[in-house]
Design an enzyme around this catalytic site. Structure first.
Site, PDB file in Angstrom:
ATOM      1  N   CYS A   7       0.815  -1.227   0.000  1.00 57.87           N
ATOM      2  CA  CYS A   7       0.000   0.000   0.000  1.00 57.87           C
ATOM      3  C   CYS A   7       0.845   1.272   0.000  1.00 57.87           C
ATOM      4  CB  CYS A   7      -0.928   0.014   1.202  1.00 57.87           C
ATOM      5  SG  CYS A   7      -1.953  -1.448   1.260  1.00 57.87           S
TER       6      CYS A   7
ATOM      7  N   HIS B 144      -4.024   6.921   0.962  1.00 56.93           N
ATOM      8  CA  HIS B 144      -4.159   5.610   0.308  1.00 56.93           C
ATOM      9  C   HIS B 144      -5.576   5.116   0.586  1.00 56.93           C
ATOM     10  CE1 HIS B 144      -4.060   1.430  -0.510  1.00 56.93           C
ATOM     11  NE2 HIS B 144      -4.027   1.083   0.760  1.00 56.93           N
TER      12      HIS B 144
ATOM     13  N   ASN C 238      -9.885  -1.027  -2.938  1.00 54.00           N
ATOM     14  CA  ASN C 238      -8.497  -0.749  -2.575  1.00 54.00           C
ATOM     15  C   ASN C 238      -7.595  -1.271  -3.695  1.00 54.00           C
ATOM     16  OD1 ASN C 238      -5.895  -0.903  -1.525  1.00 54.00           O
ATOM     17  ND2 ASN C 238      -6.548  -1.565   0.510  1.00 54.00           N
TER      18      ASN C 238
HETATM   19  O1  UT7 Z   1      -4.648  -1.383   2.189  1.00 59.00           O
HETATM   20  C1  UT7 Z   1      -4.203  -2.368   3.061  1.00 59.00           C
HETATM   21  C2  UT7 Z   1      -4.638  -2.092   4.405  1.00 59.00           C
HETATM   22  N1  UT7 Z   1      -5.885  -2.737   4.681  1.00 59.00           N
HETATM   23  C3  UT7 Z   1      -6.736  -2.122   5.464  1.00 59.00           C
HETATM   24  O2  UT7 Z   1      -6.495  -0.997   5.832  1.00 59.00           O
HETATM   25  C4  UT7 Z   1      -7.942  -2.860   5.932  1.00 59.00           C
HETATM   26  C5  UT7 Z   1      -8.209  -2.530   7.362  1.00 59.00           C
HETATM   27  N2  UT7 Z   1      -9.274  -3.316   7.959  1.00 59.00           N
HETATM   28  C6  UT7 Z   1     -10.553  -3.187   7.563  1.00 59.00           C
HETATM   29  O3  UT7 Z   1     -10.834  -2.410   6.681  1.00 59.00           O
HETATM   30  C7  UT7 Z   1     -11.602  -3.976   8.290  1.00 59.00           C
HETATM   31  O4  UT7 Z   1     -11.004  -4.674   9.347  1.00 59.00           O
HETATM   32  C8  UT7 Z   1     -12.379  -4.983   7.397  1.00 59.00           C
HETATM   33  C9  UT7 Z   1     -13.283  -4.199   6.475  1.00 59.00           C
HETATM   34  C10 UT7 Z   1     -11.418  -5.823   6.593  1.00 59.00           C
HETATM   35  C11 UT7 Z   1     -13.218  -5.906   8.227  1.00 59.00           C
HETATM   36  O5  UT7 Z   1     -14.104  -5.175   9.016  1.00 59.00           O
HETATM   37  P1  UT7 Z   1     -14.216  -5.441  10.584  1.00 59.00           P
HETATM   38  O6  UT7 Z   1     -15.285  -4.592  11.058  1.00 59.00           O
HETATM   39  O7  UT7 Z   1     -12.855  -5.274  11.184  1.00 59.00           O
HETATM   40  O8  UT7 Z   1     -14.668  -6.950  10.610  1.00 59.00           O
HETATM   41  P2  UT7 Z   1     -13.997  -8.195  11.335  1.00 59.00           P
HETATM   42  O9  UT7 Z   1     -12.836  -8.693  10.546  1.00 59.00           O
HETATM   43  O10 UT7 Z   1     -13.788  -7.895  12.771  1.00 59.00           O
HETATM   44  O11 UT7 Z   1     -15.165  -9.231  11.231  1.00 59.00           O
HETATM   45  C12 UT7 Z   1     -16.445  -8.999  11.853  1.00 59.00           C
HETATM   46  C13 UT7 Z   1     -17.398 -10.039  11.345  1.00 59.00           C
HETATM   47  C14 UT7 Z   1     -16.838 -11.464  11.404  1.00 59.00           C
HETATM   48  O12 UT7 Z   1     -17.905 -12.344  11.695  1.00 59.00           O
HETATM   49  P3  UT7 Z   1     -18.083 -12.935  13.165  1.00 59.00           P
HETATM   50  O13 UT7 Z   1     -16.826 -13.669  13.484  1.00 59.00           O
HETATM   51  O14 UT7 Z   1     -18.309 -11.742  14.049  1.00 59.00           O
HETATM   52  O15 UT7 Z   1     -19.283 -13.797  13.010  1.00 59.00           O
HETATM   53  C15 UT7 Z   1     -16.381 -11.717  10.006  1.00 59.00           C
HETATM   54  O16 UT7 Z   1     -16.367 -13.061   9.664  1.00 59.00           O
HETATM   55  O17 UT7 Z   1     -17.687  -9.803   9.979  1.00 59.00           O
HETATM   56  C16 UT7 Z   1     -17.443 -10.967   9.220  1.00 59.00           C
HETATM   57  N3  UT7 Z   1     -16.992 -10.587   7.885  1.00 59.00           N
HETATM   58  C17 UT7 Z   1     -17.860 -10.415   6.876  1.00 59.00           C
HETATM   59  N4  UT7 Z   1     -19.205 -10.510   6.796  1.00 59.00           N
HETATM   60  C18 UT7 Z   1     -19.769 -10.260   5.618  1.00 59.00           C
HETATM   61  C19 UT7 Z   1     -15.749 -10.344   7.453  1.00 59.00           C
HETATM   62  N5  UT7 Z   1     -15.779 -10.014   6.147  1.00 59.00           N
HETATM   63  C20 UT7 Z   1     -17.076 -10.055   5.771  1.00 59.00           C
HETATM   64  C21 UT7 Z   1     -17.729  -9.805   4.563  1.00 59.00           C
HETATM   65  N6  UT7 Z   1     -19.075  -9.925   4.534  1.00 59.00           N
HETATM   66  N7  UT7 Z   1     -17.079  -9.457   3.443  1.00 59.00           N
END
Ligand code: UT7
Length: 355
Positions: A118, A280, A310
Protein backbone atom coordinates in the site's frame (compact mmCIF):
# COMPACT_ATOMS: atom_id res chain seq x y z
CA UNK A 1 23.57 26.22 -10.54
CA UNK A 2 21.09 26.17 -7.65
CA UNK A 3 19.92 22.96 -6.07
CA UNK A 4 17.14 20.92 -7.58
CA UNK A 5 14.06 19.12 -6.43
CA UNK A 6 11.64 16.89 -8.31
CA UNK A 7 8.17 17.73 -9.57
CA UNK A 8 5.32 15.73 -11.00
CA UNK A 9 5.24 16.82 -14.65
CA UNK A 10 2.55 14.44 -15.90
CA UNK A 11 0.14 11.90 -14.49
CA UNK A 12 -2.37 9.36 -15.72
CA UNK A 13 -4.44 6.39 -14.68
CA UNK A 14 -6.25 3.44 -16.12
CA UNK A 15 -8.90 1.18 -14.62
CA UNK A 16 -10.21 -1.95 -16.37
CA UNK A 17 -13.66 -1.70 -17.92
CA UNK A 18 -15.36 -4.52 -16.03
CA UNK A 19 -17.28 -3.16 -13.05
CA UNK A 20 -17.94 -5.67 -10.25
CA UNK A 21 -20.62 -4.61 -7.79
CA UNK A 22 -21.02 -5.83 -4.23
CA UNK A 23 -24.19 -7.59 -5.39
CA UNK A 24 -22.10 -9.69 -7.75
CA UNK A 25 -19.82 -10.74 -4.91
CA UNK A 26 -22.93 -11.77 -2.94
CA UNK A 27 -23.40 -14.52 -5.54
CA UNK A 28 -19.93 -15.95 -4.84
CA UNK A 29 -19.61 -15.77 -1.06
CA UNK A 30 -21.56 -15.16 2.11
CA UNK A 31 -21.49 -11.38 2.15
CA UNK A 32 -23.90 -8.50 1.59
CA UNK A 33 -23.81 -5.18 -0.17
CA UNK A 34 -24.92 -3.58 3.11
CA UNK A 35 -22.02 -5.14 5.09
CA UNK A 36 -19.42 -4.08 2.55
CA UNK A 37 -20.73 -0.53 2.27
CA UNK A 38 -21.12 -0.07 6.00
CA UNK A 39 -17.64 -1.39 6.91
CA UNK A 40 -15.63 -0.12 3.95
CA UNK A 41 -17.63 2.39 1.90
CA UNK A 42 -16.97 0.33 -1.22
CA UNK A 43 -19.81 0.06 -3.76
CA UNK A 44 -17.98 -1.45 -6.73
CA UNK A 45 -14.52 -2.23 -8.04
CA UNK A 46 -12.92 -3.00 -11.42
CA UNK A 47 -11.52 -6.38 -12.50
CA UNK A 48 -9.08 -6.76 -15.39
CA UNK A 49 -9.68 -9.25 -18.18
CA UNK A 50 -7.68 -12.45 -17.64
CA UNK A 51 -5.34 -13.31 -20.55
CA UNK A 52 -5.76 -9.85 -22.04
CA UNK A 53 -4.75 -7.56 -19.20
CA UNK A 54 -1.91 -7.90 -16.70
CA UNK A 55 -0.45 -5.65 -14.04
CA UNK A 56 2.15 -4.57 -16.60
CA UNK A 57 -0.29 -3.84 -19.40
CA UNK A 58 -2.65 -1.78 -17.27
CA UNK A 59 0.42 -0.03 -15.83
CA UNK A 60 1.48 0.74 -19.38
CA UNK A 61 -1.91 2.34 -20.17
CA UNK A 62 -1.55 4.64 -17.16
CA UNK A 63 2.09 5.32 -18.04
CA UNK A 64 1.26 6.35 -21.61
CA UNK A 65 -1.21 8.92 -20.29
CA UNK A 66 1.36 10.30 -17.84
CA UNK A 67 4.09 10.45 -20.50
CA UNK A 68 1.79 12.26 -22.91
CA UNK A 69 0.82 14.81 -20.28
CA UNK A 70 4.48 15.42 -19.44
CA UNK A 71 4.97 16.31 -23.11
CA UNK A 72 7.80 13.84 -23.68
CA UNK A 73 8.32 10.68 -25.73
CA UNK A 74 8.57 7.29 -24.02
CA UNK A 75 12.21 7.04 -25.21
CA UNK A 76 13.07 10.01 -23.04
CA UNK A 77 12.28 8.06 -19.85
CA UNK A 78 15.62 7.32 -18.18
CA UNK A 79 14.40 5.35 -15.16
CA UNK A 80 11.34 3.22 -14.38
CA UNK A 81 10.04 2.48 -10.90
CA UNK A 82 7.22 -0.05 -10.69
CA UNK A 83 5.33 -0.61 -7.44
CA UNK A 84 3.02 -3.62 -7.15
CA UNK A 85 2.15 -6.57 -4.92
CA UNK A 86 0.52 -8.45 -7.79
CA UNK A 87 3.32 -8.75 -10.36
CA UNK A 88 2.94 -10.62 -13.66
CA UNK A 89 5.78 -12.98 -12.68
CA UNK A 90 7.44 -14.07 -9.45
CA UNK A 91 10.53 -12.73 -11.24
CA UNK A 92 11.56 -10.74 -13.19
CA UNK A 93 9.54 -7.81 -11.94
CA UNK A 94 7.10 -5.62 -13.83
CA UNK A 95 9.70 -2.85 -14.33
CA UNK A 96 11.43 -4.63 -17.21
CA UNK A 97 8.13 -5.85 -18.63
CA UNK A 98 6.92 -2.26 -18.72
CA UNK A 99 10.14 -1.14 -20.40
CA UNK A 100 9.51 -3.80 -23.06
CA UNK A 101 5.84 -2.86 -23.38
CA UNK A 102 6.67 0.82 -23.86
CA UNK A 103 9.48 -0.06 -26.31
CA UNK A 104 12.04 2.03 -24.45
CA UNK A 105 15.58 1.08 -25.42
CA UNK A 106 17.33 -0.87 -22.65
CA UNK A 107 20.54 1.02 -23.33
CA UNK A 108 19.08 4.22 -21.90
CA UNK A 109 16.83 3.15 -19.04
CA UNK A 110 17.05 1.35 -15.70
CA UNK A 111 14.09 -0.40 -14.07
CA UNK A 112 13.41 -0.96 -10.39
CA UNK A 113 10.62 -2.90 -8.71
CA UNK A 114 9.17 -1.82 -5.39
CA UNK A 115 7.54 -4.30 -3.02
CA UNK A 116 5.98 -2.11 -0.40
CA UNK A 117 2.33 -2.85 -1.03
CA UNK A 118 0.00 0.00 0.00
CA UNK A 119 2.87 2.41 0.57
CA UNK A 120 4.68 1.35 -2.63
CA UNK A 121 3.83 4.56 -4.44
CA UNK A 122 5.16 6.75 -1.60
CA UNK A 123 8.35 4.66 -1.40
CA UNK A 124 8.72 4.94 -5.17
CA UNK A 125 8.17 8.69 -5.09
CA UNK A 126 10.81 9.05 -2.40
CA UNK A 127 13.36 7.08 -4.45
CA UNK A 128 12.55 9.05 -7.60
CA UNK A 129 12.91 12.31 -5.69
CA UNK A 130 16.37 11.34 -4.43
CA UNK A 131 17.56 10.28 -7.90
CA UNK A 132 16.38 13.57 -9.38
CA UNK A 133 17.89 15.66 -6.59
CA UNK A 134 21.30 14.06 -7.21
CA UNK A 135 20.99 14.81 -10.92
CA UNK A 136 21.23 11.16 -11.95
CA UNK A 137 17.92 11.03 -13.86
CA UNK A 138 15.73 13.59 -15.61
CA UNK A 139 12.53 11.75 -16.55
CA UNK A 140 11.50 9.08 -14.08
CA UNK A 141 8.37 7.06 -14.74
CA UNK A 142 6.77 5.88 -11.50
CA UNK A 143 3.93 3.39 -11.83
CA UNK A 144 1.67 1.78 -9.23
CA UNK A 145 -0.49 -1.02 -10.65
CA UNK A 146 -2.40 -4.04 -9.37
CA UNK A 147 -4.34 -6.96 -10.77
CA UNK A 148 -5.65 -8.24 -7.46
CA UNK A 149 -8.54 -10.06 -9.11
CA UNK A 150 -6.23 -12.79 -10.36
CA UNK A 151 -5.21 -13.87 -6.86
CA UNK A 152 -8.15 -13.58 -4.48
CA UNK A 153 -10.11 -16.24 -2.64
CA UNK A 154 -13.69 -15.96 -3.96
CA UNK A 155 -15.13 -18.28 -1.32
CA UNK A 156 -16.58 -17.16 2.03
CA UNK A 157 -13.26 -17.99 3.71
CA UNK A 158 -11.58 -15.10 1.89
CA UNK A 159 -14.41 -12.58 2.14
CA UNK A 160 -12.77 -10.12 4.54
CA UNK A 161 -9.93 -9.60 2.05
CA UNK A 162 -11.61 -10.19 -1.29
CA UNK A 163 -14.41 -7.65 -0.99
CA UNK A 164 -11.91 -4.86 -0.40
CA UNK A 165 -9.58 -5.16 -3.38
CA UNK A 166 -9.85 -3.99 -6.97
CA UNK A 167 -7.65 -3.63 -10.05
CA UNK A 168 -6.21 -0.40 -11.42
CA UNK A 169 -3.11 1.54 -12.35
CA UNK A 170 -1.73 5.03 -11.88
CA UNK A 171 1.47 6.66 -13.08
CA UNK A 172 3.45 9.87 -12.81
CA UNK A 173 6.47 11.32 -14.61
CA UNK A 174 8.91 13.12 -12.35
CA UNK A 175 11.32 15.75 -13.63
CA UNK A 176 13.82 18.15 -12.07
CA UNK A 177 12.88 21.70 -11.17
CA UNK A 178 14.49 24.54 -9.22
CA UNK A 179 14.48 24.47 -5.41
CA UNK A 180 12.31 27.58 -5.38
CA UNK A 181 9.77 26.16 -7.85
CA UNK A 182 6.75 24.04 -6.86
CA UNK A 183 7.67 20.39 -6.45
CA UNK A 184 8.28 17.63 -3.92
CA UNK A 185 9.11 19.12 -0.51
CA UNK A 186 9.84 15.95 1.42
CA UNK A 187 9.00 12.30 1.91
CA UNK A 188 9.01 10.23 5.10
CA UNK A 189 9.12 6.44 5.18
CA UNK A 190 8.62 3.94 7.98
CA UNK A 191 8.55 0.16 8.44
CA UNK A 192 7.86 -2.34 11.22
CA UNK A 193 8.21 -5.99 10.28
CA UNK A 194 6.88 -7.13 13.67
CA UNK A 195 3.54 -7.33 11.91
CA UNK A 196 4.72 -8.81 8.62
CA UNK A 197 2.29 -11.73 8.66
CA UNK A 198 -0.76 -9.69 9.76
CA UNK A 199 -1.46 -8.61 6.18
CA UNK A 200 0.35 -10.91 3.82
CA UNK A 201 0.37 -13.19 0.82
CA UNK A 202 2.74 -15.82 2.16
CA UNK A 203 2.61 -18.76 -0.24
CA UNK A 204 4.19 -19.57 -2.58
CA UNK A 205 7.45 -18.35 -1.10
CA UNK A 206 10.87 -19.55 0.01
CA UNK A 207 10.19 -19.34 3.74
CA UNK A 208 9.87 -23.10 4.29
CA UNK A 209 7.71 -22.42 7.34
CA UNK A 210 10.63 -20.70 9.13
CA UNK A 211 8.99 -17.52 10.40
CA UNK A 212 6.10 -19.24 12.10
CA UNK A 213 7.92 -22.49 12.88
CA UNK A 214 5.42 -24.11 10.59
CA UNK A 215 6.98 -27.43 9.59
CA UNK A 216 3.77 -29.01 8.37
CA UNK A 217 3.36 -27.22 5.08
CA UNK A 218 3.88 -30.41 3.11
CA UNK A 219 7.38 -29.80 1.77
CA UNK A 220 8.80 -33.01 0.28
CA UNK A 221 11.41 -34.95 2.27
CA UNK A 222 15.03 -34.21 1.44
CA UNK A 223 14.56 -30.79 -0.08
CA UNK A 224 12.01 -28.73 -1.87
CA UNK A 225 12.96 -29.74 -5.40
CA UNK A 226 12.56 -26.14 -6.51
CA UNK A 227 8.95 -26.08 -5.37
CA UNK A 228 7.71 -23.12 -3.40
CA UNK A 229 4.15 -24.35 -3.59
CA UNK A 230 3.29 -27.72 -2.09
CA UNK A 231 0.34 -30.02 -2.66
CA UNK A 232 -0.77 -29.37 0.93
CA UNK A 233 -0.79 -25.61 0.42
CA UNK A 234 -2.94 -26.11 -2.62
CA UNK A 235 -5.32 -28.61 -0.97
CA UNK A 236 -5.76 -26.45 2.14
CA UNK A 237 -5.92 -23.28 0.06
CA UNK A 238 -3.07 -21.61 1.93
CA UNK A 239 -2.38 -19.65 -1.22
CA UNK A 240 -4.31 -16.45 -0.78
CA UNK A 241 -3.73 -13.11 0.91
CA UNK A 242 -4.79 -12.96 4.56
CA UNK A 243 -5.36 -10.04 6.88
CA UNK A 244 -5.92 -9.32 10.55
CA UNK A 245 -8.39 -6.58 9.59
CA UNK A 246 -8.96 -5.13 13.03
CA UNK A 247 -5.25 -4.80 13.83
CA UNK A 248 -4.57 -3.22 10.45
CA UNK A 249 -7.46 -0.82 10.92
CA UNK A 250 -6.41 0.22 14.44
CA UNK A 251 -2.79 0.71 13.45
CA UNK A 252 -3.68 2.58 10.27
CA UNK A 253 -5.79 5.21 12.01
CA UNK A 254 -2.90 5.86 14.37
CA UNK A 255 -0.10 5.91 11.77
CA UNK A 256 -1.81 8.04 9.12
CA UNK A 257 -2.14 11.19 11.27
CA UNK A 258 1.29 10.56 12.82
CA UNK A 259 3.16 10.38 9.53
CA UNK A 260 1.26 13.28 7.99
CA UNK A 261 2.16 15.35 11.06
CA UNK A 262 5.80 14.32 10.77
CA UNK A 263 6.01 15.32 7.13
CA UNK A 264 4.39 18.71 7.84
CA UNK A 265 6.64 19.27 10.85
CA UNK A 266 9.77 18.52 8.79
CA UNK A 267 8.65 21.16 6.30
CA UNK A 268 7.80 23.74 8.96
CA UNK A 269 4.14 23.60 7.94
CA UNK A 270 0.92 22.69 9.70
CA UNK A 271 -2.29 20.88 8.78
CA UNK A 272 -4.01 24.20 8.09
CA UNK A 273 -1.60 24.73 5.18
CA UNK A 274 -2.71 21.56 3.38
CA UNK A 275 -4.92 22.13 0.34
CA UNK A 276 -5.45 18.47 -0.54
CA UNK A 277 -4.84 15.22 1.32
CA UNK A 278 -4.77 12.06 -0.79
CA UNK A 279 -4.83 9.12 1.60
CA UNK A 280 -4.16 5.61 0.31
CA UNK A 281 -7.63 4.19 -0.33
CA UNK A 282 -7.68 1.29 2.15
CA UNK A 283 -11.11 1.73 3.65
CA UNK A 284 -13.39 4.79 3.54
CA UNK A 285 -13.85 4.48 7.32
CA UNK A 286 -10.09 4.83 7.80
CA UNK A 287 -9.97 7.94 5.59
CA UNK A 288 -12.93 9.45 7.42
CA UNK A 289 -11.36 8.79 10.79
CA UNK A 290 -8.09 10.39 9.68
CA UNK A 291 -9.90 13.38 8.20
CA UNK A 292 -11.78 13.94 11.44
CA UNK A 293 -8.67 13.55 13.57
CA UNK A 294 -6.85 16.13 11.44
CA UNK A 295 -9.86 18.45 11.31
CA UNK A 296 -9.87 18.68 7.51
CA UNK A 297 -13.03 19.70 5.60
CA UNK A 298 -14.48 17.34 2.96
CA UNK A 299 -13.14 19.35 0.03
CA UNK A 300 -9.55 18.84 1.22
CA UNK A 301 -9.61 15.03 1.23
CA UNK A 302 -9.99 12.98 -1.95
CA UNK A 303 -11.64 9.57 -1.75
CA UNK A 304 -12.62 7.26 -4.59
CA UNK A 305 -12.57 3.86 -2.89
CA UNK A 306 -16.36 3.76 -3.35
CA UNK A 307 -15.82 3.14 -7.08
CA UNK A 308 -12.53 1.24 -7.21
CA UNK A 309 -12.04 -0.55 -3.90
CA UNK A 310 -8.50 -0.75 -2.57
CA UNK A 311 -6.06 -0.77 -5.49
CA UNK A 312 -2.98 -0.85 -3.22
CA UNK A 313 0.06 0.69 -4.99
CA UNK A 314 -2.24 2.27 -7.58
CA UNK A 315 -4.69 3.95 -5.23
CA UNK A 316 -2.75 7.16 -4.58
CA UNK A 317 -1.81 7.95 -8.19
CA UNK A 318 -5.36 7.15 -9.39
CA UNK A 319 -6.86 9.43 -6.73
CA UNK A 320 -4.28 12.14 -7.39
CA UNK A 321 -5.05 12.06 -11.09
CA UNK A 322 -8.80 12.18 -10.55
CA UNK A 323 -8.48 15.08 -8.10
CA UNK A 324 -6.33 16.98 -10.59
CA UNK A 325 -8.68 16.29 -13.50
CA UNK A 326 -11.63 17.45 -11.40
CA UNK A 327 -9.87 20.78 -10.80
CA UNK A 328 -9.56 20.09 -7.08
CA UNK A 329 -5.76 20.58 -7.16
CA UNK A 330 -4.20 23.69 -8.68
CA UNK A 331 -0.66 24.92 -9.22
CA UNK A 332 1.11 25.80 -5.95
CA UNK A 333 -1.44 23.94 -3.83
CA UNK A 334 0.08 22.03 -0.92
CA UNK A 335 -0.68 18.36 -1.57
CA UNK A 336 -0.07 15.65 0.98
CA UNK A 337 0.01 11.94 0.09
CA UNK A 338 -0.05 9.32 2.84
CA UNK A 339 -0.18 5.55 3.01
CA UNK A 340 -0.19 2.67 5.44
CA UNK A 341 -0.30 -1.05 4.78
CA UNK A 342 1.28 -4.47 4.66
CA UNK A 343 4.74 -4.79 6.18
CA UNK A 344 3.71 -2.81 8.10
CA UNK A 345 5.08 0.05 6.04
CA UNK A 346 3.83 3.59 5.98
CA UNK A 347 4.88 6.99 4.73
CA UNK A 348 3.91 10.43 3.49
CA UNK A 349 4.95 12.86 0.79
CA UNK A 350 4.45 16.58 0.70
CA UNK A 351 4.58 18.69 -2.45
CA UNK A 352 3.59 21.98 -3.98
CA UNK A 353 1.62 21.10 -7.09
CA UNK A 354 3.64 22.01 -10.16
CA UNK A 355 1.24 21.61 -13.09
O1 UT7 B 1 -4.65 -1.38 2.19
C1 UT7 B 1 -4.20 -2.37 3.06
C2 UT7 B 1 -4.64 -2.09 4.41
N1 UT7 B 1 -5.88 -2.74 4.68
C3 UT7 B 1 -6.74 -2.12 5.46
O2 UT7 B 1 -6.50 -1.00 5.83
C4 UT7 B 1 -7.94 -2.86 5.93
C5 UT7 B 1 -8.21 -2.53 7.36
N2 UT7 B 1 -9.27 -3.32 7.96
C6 UT7 B 1 -10.55 -3.19 7.56
O3 UT7 B 1 -10.83 -2.41 6.68
C7 UT7 B 1 -11.60 -3.98 8.29
O4 UT7 B 1 -11.00 -4.67 9.35
C8 UT7 B 1 -12.38 -4.98 7.40
C9 UT7 B 1 -13.28 -4.20 6.48
C10 UT7 B 1 -11.42 -5.82 6.59
C11 UT7 B 1 -13.22 -5.91 8.23
O5 UT7 B 1 -14.10 -5.17 9.02
P1 UT7 B 1 -14.22 -5.44 10.58
O6 UT7 B 1 -15.28 -4.59 11.06
O7 UT7 B 1 -12.85 -5.27 11.18
O8 UT7 B 1 -14.67 -6.95 10.61
P2 UT7 B 1 -14.00 -8.20 11.34
O9 UT7 B 1 -12.84 -8.69 10.55
O10 UT7 B 1 -13.79 -7.89 12.77
O11 UT7 B 1 -15.16 -9.23 11.23
C12 UT7 B 1 -16.45 -9.00 11.85
C13 UT7 B 1 -17.40 -10.04 11.34
C14 UT7 B 1 -16.84 -11.46 11.40
O12 UT7 B 1 -17.90 -12.34 11.69
P3 UT7 B 1 -18.08 -12.94 13.16
O13 UT7 B 1 -16.83 -13.67 13.48
O14 UT7 B 1 -18.31 -11.74 14.05
O15 UT7 B 1 -19.28 -13.80 13.01
C15 UT7 B 1 -16.38 -11.72 10.01
O16 UT7 B 1 -16.37 -13.06 9.66
O17 UT7 B 1 -17.69 -9.80 9.98
C16 UT7 B 1 -17.44 -10.97 9.22
N3 UT7 B 1 -16.99 -10.59 7.89
C17 UT7 B 1 -17.86 -10.41 6.88
N4 UT7 B 1 -19.20 -10.51 6.80
C18 UT7 B 1 -19.77 -10.26 5.62
C19 UT7 B 1 -15.75 -10.34 7.45
N5 UT7 B 1 -15.78 -10.01 6.15
C20 UT7 B 1 -17.08 -10.06 5.77
C21 UT7 B 1 -17.73 -9.81 4.56
N6 UT7 B 1 -19.07 -9.93 4.53
N7 UT7 B 1 -17.08 -9.46 3.44
Amino acid sequence: MGSIRSKIAGLGYYVPETVVSNKELEKLMDTTDAWIQERTGIVERRYGTPHLETTTTIGARAAKNAIEMAGIQAEEIDFIIFATLSPDYYFPGCGVLLQRELKISGSQVGALDIRNQCSGFIYGLSIADQFIRTGQYKNILLVGAEMHSMGLDYTTRGRNVTVIFGDGAGAVVLQPTGEEEPGVINTVLHADGTYAEELAFINPGCHGGYHQQQTDLGYPEGGYGGLFLTQKMWEEQLIFPSMNGQLVFKTAIQKFPEVIGESLHNAGLSIGDVDMLIPHQANLRISQFVQKKLGLPDEKVWNNIQRYGNTTAASIPIALCEAFEAGAIRRNDLVCLAAFGSGFTWGAALMRWAI
